[in-house]
Scaffold this motif. Structure first.
Motif, mmCIF file in Angstrom:
data_model
loop_
_atom_site.group_PDB
_atom_site.id
_atom_site.type_symbol
_atom_site.label_atom_id
_atom_site.label_comp_id
_atom_site.label_asym_id
_atom_site.label_seq_id
_atom_site.Cartn_x
_atom_site.Cartn_y
_atom_site.Cartn_z
ATOM 1 N N UNK A 1 41.070 -77.300 -45.830
ATOM 2 C CA UNK A 1 40.501 -78.074 -44.724
ATOM 3 C C UNK A 1 40.357 -79.551 -45.092
ATOM 4 N N UNK A 2 40.650 -80.413 -44.126
ATOM 5 C CA UNK A 2 40.661 -81.851 -44.391
ATOM 6 C C UNK A 2 39.281 -82.387 -44.741
ATOM 7 N N UNK A 3 38.227 -81.657 -44.382
ATOM 8 C CA UNK A 3 36.885 -82.165 -44.690
ATOM 9 C C UNK A 3 36.413 -81.790 -46.089
ATOM 10 N N UNK A 4 37.355 -81.435 -46.960
ATOM 11 C CA UNK A 4 37.028 -81.137 -48.353
ATOM 12 C C UNK A 4 37.912 -81.939 -49.311
ATOM 13 N N UNK A 5 37.950 -83.268 -49.161
ATOM 14 C CA UNK A 5 38.825 -84.057 -50.030
ATOM 15 C C UNK A 5 38.344 -84.114 -51.472
ATOM 16 N N UNK A 6 37.109 -83.702 -51.685
ATOM 17 C CA UNK A 6 36.502 -83.820 -53.001
ATOM 18 C C UNK A 6 36.627 -82.555 -53.842
ATOM 19 N N UNK A 7 37.335 -81.546 -53.343
ATOM 20 C CA UNK A 7 37.630 -80.375 -54.178
ATOM 21 C C UNK A 7 38.540 -80.845 -55.312
ATOM 22 N N UNK A 8 38.218 -80.435 -56.509
ATOM 23 C CA UNK A 8 38.963 -80.878 -57.690
ATOM 24 C C UNK A 8 40.345 -80.220 -57.762
ATOM 25 N N UNK A 9 41.298 -80.972 -58.250
ATOM 26 C CA UNK A 9 42.656 -80.462 -58.418
ATOM 27 C C UNK A 9 42.647 -79.240 -59.337
ATOM 28 N N UNK A 10 41.857 -79.282 -60.410
ATOM 29 C CA UNK A 10 41.848 -78.135 -61.326
ATOM 30 C C UNK A 10 41.259 -76.886 -60.663
ATOM 31 N N UNK A 11 40.415 -77.056 -59.657
ATOM 32 C CA UNK A 11 39.904 -75.901 -58.908
ATOM 33 C C UNK A 11 41.051 -75.220 -58.170
ATOM 34 N N UNK A 12 41.862 -76.010 -57.503
ATOM 35 C CA UNK A 12 42.999 -75.455 -56.764
ATOM 36 C C UNK A 12 44.008 -74.849 -57.740
ATOM 37 N N UNK A 13 44.196 -75.481 -58.875
ATOM 38 C CA UNK A 13 45.096 -74.941 -59.887
ATOM 39 C C UNK A 13 44.621 -73.560 -60.352
ATOM 40 N N UNK A 14 43.313 -73.400 -60.472
ATOM 41 C CA UNK A 14 42.764 -72.085 -60.864
ATOM 42 C C UNK A 14 43.051 -71.036 -59.796
ATOM 43 N N UNK A 15 42.981 -71.411 -58.532
ATOM 44 C CA UNK A 15 43.305 -70.466 -57.450
ATOM 45 C C UNK A 15 44.773 -70.056 -57.525
ATOM 46 N N UNK A 16 45.643 -71.028 -57.733
ATOM 47 C CA UNK A 16 47.074 -70.731 -57.849
ATOM 48 C C UNK A 16 47.351 -69.811 -59.036
ATOM 49 N N UNK A 17 46.695 -70.083 -60.147
ATOM 50 C CA UNK A 17 46.880 -69.250 -61.335
ATOM 51 C C UNK A 17 46.368 -67.829 -61.085
#
Length: 193
Positions: free
Chosen positions: A86-102
């Motif tokens: 969601x566009x209203x979460x620009x402050x989610x960390x890249x490493x958080x998303x990387x953990x989801x992908x992993x």
């Protein structure tokens, strides 16, 4: 808020640009931006980014309508998953998303046991959500999702969903009011003062 959320400033960039740059850093190949009535202004802001821009004609349909528009746009690509950020979460960390992908990769991807991967913080589910392709049809057609949003699909598959505990409070911090945005700006800038 007076300005479309996608164009609000986060560390000198519009929210949508911050998210696109995070996706680029993660080397996510097919990036889709779903836009509504402010499409011309948003198109201008993201002109320098390699992404597919999809117009959501059902703006009254809520976030599920945007997710469905994105899924229709990537149908021909047949990806193993789709990350709904969601566009209203620009402050989610890249490493958080990387953990989801992993976590999705470790679960065996689309053929694995987890049809979706969700971040959690303080035992609360948050965003972005990584949807496996096994749930695409259900997201597109579920009456429960039409009425209650994508969370209805998560609830229907609660026992199968992979939850990833993260140390990133942004995953549960939607920015829905001017006060929420002001708080984010204060938090980001607190080290300056």
């Amino acid at each position: 808020m007076g300005t479309p959320k996608a164009l609000l400033d986060f560390r000198g960039q519009p929210f949508v640009v911050r998210i696109l740059e995070a996706l680029e850093a993660l080397e996510i190949k097919t990036r889709v931006v779903v836009v509504g009535p402010d499409a011309p202004r948003i198109r201008s802001a993201i002109a320098g980014h390699d992404c597919l821009i999809v117009e959501n004609s059902d703006v009254d349909g809520g976030p599920i309508a945007s997710l469905r528009a994105a899924l229709r746009a990537i149908h021909g690509v047949q990806p193993s998953c789709a990350l709904a950020w969601p566009v209203d979460l620009p402050h989610v960390r890249v490493n958080t998303v990387d953990r989801l992908l992993e976590a999705f990769r470790l679960a065996g991807g689309a053929a694995g046991k987890a049809p979706a991967v969700v971040p959690t913080f303080a035992e609360r589910r948050g965003h972005p959500v990584l949807w496996g392709s096994a749930l695409f049809d259900e997201l597109m057609t579920s009456e429960a999702a039409t009425r209650h949003g994508a969370r209805a699909v998560l609830h229907a598959h609660a026992a199968e969903i992979a939850s990833v505990a993260v140390d990133d409070p942004a995953v549960i911090d939607d920015l829905n009011t001017p006060e929420d945005y002001e708080r984010l700006v204060r938090e980001v800038n607190r080290d300056i003062y």
